[in-house]
Design an enzyme around this catalytic site. Structure first.
Site, PDB file in Angstrom:
ATOM      1  N   GLU A  64       0.748  -1.202   0.187  1.00 21.36           N
ATOM      2  CA  GLU A  64       0.050   0.095   0.046  1.00 21.36           C
ATOM      3  C   GLU A  64       1.094   1.358  -0.016  1.00 21.36           C
ATOM      4  OE1 GLU A  64      -0.430  -2.600   1.743  1.00 21.36           O
ATOM      5  OE2 GLU A  64      -2.609  -3.207   1.558  1.00 21.36           O
ATOM      6  N   HIS A 133     -10.928  -4.188   9.745  1.00 28.32           N
ATOM      7  CA  HIS A 133     -11.316  -4.059   8.132  1.00 28.32           C
ATOM      8  C   HIS A 133     -12.728  -3.207   8.092  1.00 28.32           C
ATOM      9  CE1 HIS A 133      -8.354  -7.430   7.696  1.00 28.32           C
ATOM     10  NE2 HIS A 133      -8.630  -7.269   6.331  1.00 28.32           N
TER      11      HIS A 133
END
Lengths: 332, 343
Positions: A64, A133
């Site tokens: 990322e 998440h």
């Protein structure tokens, strides 16, 4: 309904915006984890790789920080990348590039570059994915000058705001609530934009202003419909953009209703509700207030796994009903 | 490859170092001038800092001049670089005007960043310098992104990412090298290994003997070069650029060098010995070594060296004067450049 307006899901609306932008401008391309043949973790990119090929729908490794940085560098040098984070939580892995580089590059270089990158963040709870998440981190990024941060709540806005983001010369962060992806709504064909920085009054009312974000807009509208039967007339303002915030629409609404409730899913403390409340308290709307300002936000905990605990962690319609009744009960 | 018809100093078949087979006398003298210019610029900036004319901090690259100039020597003006907090040399090597650099350090509107960036964010976008960076390894993914643009837009540009040995233990370094390699992007990674990340030596920070060894993990060539030898650096840069331009992907060059000054203005130099510093300054100074070679090969004489030095001194004095006389930013403009203004 106009023939050119179809019912599309929020995810389809985003996909259509990306496809239109890629058709119109070959500088536009997508980067992200498993966005190619897999179609994205939430099937937002879907089959775009078949239409545009792997060079324009680029699968990245699970990197990322590097991926976001490459998108920033590409944006500085002539491309228009749309970078998908698989989950908004993974922004934490890329904060360096988002906060230190994307947001500040133009400023640090005295206006010599711009960074027209779009970053997409599937956000929010309600999927049973637990603490890593399910977060809502839009206020983190909203705190950084140089970024624009948006939270479209409807398929129509998702498409129009994404197209506005792609056309924007500065970095735009889009927080997309995962529970909205399957929500359907009218979406016109073709290109249109919904401006960044403009809130939308979703429902007019006289007794109470609810400023809500993302999925909470729909919960606020549901609550408002129920409250109508009790004689409480609620105005619902969809904030739509976290930064730059549309102060004028909020101030005008509060001056009309004299009451304010902020509803957002992110952790309540130091969040968007604090900013909206303080902004109203500093404005001429303060003198119009007939009740304390209310805030409903996420609990001061991580998002839990257990579905009942998970629901209890973020505002639900009954919470909004109770808060609204409480704020309006003493009205003259 | 030498430009056709160019009068290089020596022919290919000689065993003289690369630079003398590759470049004309004028080009080599220009390289020497740039090395002087970097050193005098940094000495001038340091002096201005001591006298309170420049605030904040700065990271000087004195001792590393051959690395910056050697790497940039084969670059075209269109090629791009990303740089570091120790980036004054890269900026000058890529062609910046020291007037506008001094003006930036003085916080003036005539500076490259209009007084918003200072030493740590010095950039010269028009000359392909996408900027120094205050975050160690922060510029590496950005360089890879610029290389992705070069490939997609078919511009033919190559991007050089400068960073220090400290950056080789940041995640951004590893992620960026991996992606540059899997996508065969036209980028050259240049690790200027000056032995210390602030106070921590490479031996104490890094599990491999050479930063270049890490290239193997990302499927690219790793090259170690004496960073104080101008010709060796230019040769490594030329080979890596050629590979990138052929579409064969990135190279990691480790340029071994040394910084004479401390990490920044707060450094007390307690992590290395005076003897070590003096050894590098006396025996391995990149400018002295290059100068001696040029004299030995008859490319320049002592009078020529003096002329270059004098021209550089004048340029520095003029640069500082320009900075002093330039206007301060208007406080009413303090929110400018945060976002792109509507046209």
């Amino acid at each position: 309904m106009d023939a050119s307006v179809r019912e599309l899901s929020y995810a389809q609306a985003i996909q259509e915006a990306m496809a239109l932008a890629m058709e119109a401008d070959e500088r536009v391309f997508l980067m992200g984890e498993d966005i190619g043949v897999y179609g994205g973790a939430f099937q937002v990119t879907g089959d775009l790789v078949e239409r545009f090929g792997p060079d324009r729908v680029m699968d990245t490794p699970i990197s990322e920080l590097g991926g976001a940085g490459i998108a920033v560098g590409a944006a500085m040098t002539g491309l228009l990348p749309i970078f998908e984070f698989q989950f908004s939580d993974f922004a934490t892995l890329a904060m360096e590039q988002i906060v230190n580089q994307a947001a500040k590059m133009r400023y640090m270089l005295g206006g010599e570059v711009s960074v027209p990158v779009v970053m997409r963040f599937p956000a929010g709870s309600g999927t049973g994915a637990a603490a890593q998440h399910s977060q809502s981190l839009e206020a983190w990024l909203g705190h950084v000058p140089g970024l624009k941060v948006i939270q479209p709540a409807t398929p129509y806005d998702a498409k129009g705001m994404l197209l506005a983001a792609i056309a924007d010369p500065d970095p735009v962060m889009i927080f997309e609530h995962k529970l909205l992806y399957k929500m359907k709504g009218p979406v016109p064909e073709g290109h249109y934009t919904v401006p960044i920085g403009k809130a939308e009054v979703r429902r007019e009312g006289r007794d109470l202003t609810i400023v809500a974000t993302s999925i909470m807009v729909h919960k606020a509208l549901e609550a408002a419909a129920a409250l109508q039967g009790e004689g409480i007339d609620v105005e619902v303002v969809d904030l739509r953009t976290v930064r730059p915030m549309d102060k004028a629409t909020i101030i005008a609404s509060v001056k009309k209703t004299s009451r304010l409730l902020c509803v957002y899913e992110a952790v309540k403390t130091l969040g968007i509700g604090a900013e909206v409340s303080a902004m109203v308290a500093e404005s001429e709307a303060f003198d119009y207030l007939d009740a304390p300002i209310g805030r409903l936000g996420g609990a001061e905990t991580p998002i839990p796994y257990n579905p009942e605990l998970e629901k209890a962690t973020v505002p639900q319609v009954p919470d909004i009903l109770a808060a609204a009744r409480d704020l309006v009960k003493g009205r003259s | 490859m030498a430009t056709a018809g160019k009068a290089v100093v020596a022919q290919q078949q000689t065993n003289l170092p690369f630079a003398y087979r590759q470049y004309s006398a004028a080009e080599l003298k220009e390289a020497l001038r740039k090395m002087y210019l970097i050193r005098r610029f940094e000495e001038g900036a340091e002096d201005a800092y001591m006298r309170g004319l420049i605030h904040g901090t700065m990271h000087l690259s004195i001792g590393q001049e051959a690395s910056a100039v050697g790497i940039c020597m084969p670059l075209s003006e269109d090629d791009q670089i990303t740089s570091t907090h120790r980036g004054h040399g890269h900026c000058i090597a890529k062609g910046a005007d020291v007037k506008r650099m001094f003006a930036e350090f003085f916080g003036k509107t005539t500076g490259y960043c209009k007084g918003r960036g200072g030493s740590m964010h010095i950039a010269d976008v028009a000359k392909g310098n996408l900027g120094a960076n205050g975050i160690v390894a922060g510029g590496i993914p950005i360089a890879v992104g610029a290389a992705l643009s070069a490939k997609k837009l078919r511009t033919g540009k190559v991007v050089v990412s400068f960073f220090g040995d400290g950056a080789n233990n940041e995640g951004a370094f590893h992620e960026a090298l991996n992606m540059a390699s899997i996508w065969s992007l036209p980028v050259v990674f240049v690790c200027e290994n000056n032995g210390y990340g602030m106070s921590t030596s490479i031996e104490r920070s890094t599990a491999v003997r050479s930063v270049a060894d890490r290239a193997a993990a990302y499927g690219m060539p790793g090259v170690v070069v004496d960073g104080n030898n101008f010709s060796a650096v230019a040769e490594a840069s030329q080979a890596a650029l050629a590979r990138a331009r052929r579409g064969e992907g990135p190279t990691l060059i480790e340029s071994k060098t040394y910084r004479y000054r401390g990490h920044s203005k707060s450094d007390r130099n307690r992590y290395r010995t005076k003897e070590e510093i003096e050894d590098w300054m006396t025996n391995r100074d990149p400018i002295a070594l290059f100068e001696a070679e040029l004299v030995e090969l008859g490319i320049i004489d002592q009078a020529g060296i003096e002329a270059v030095r004098e021209a550089v001194r004048k340029e520095i004095v003029e640069g500082i004067e320009f900075a002093k006389e330039s206007p301060m930013p208007d406080m009413a403009d303090r929110e400018r450049y945060v976002y792109t203004e509507a046209a």
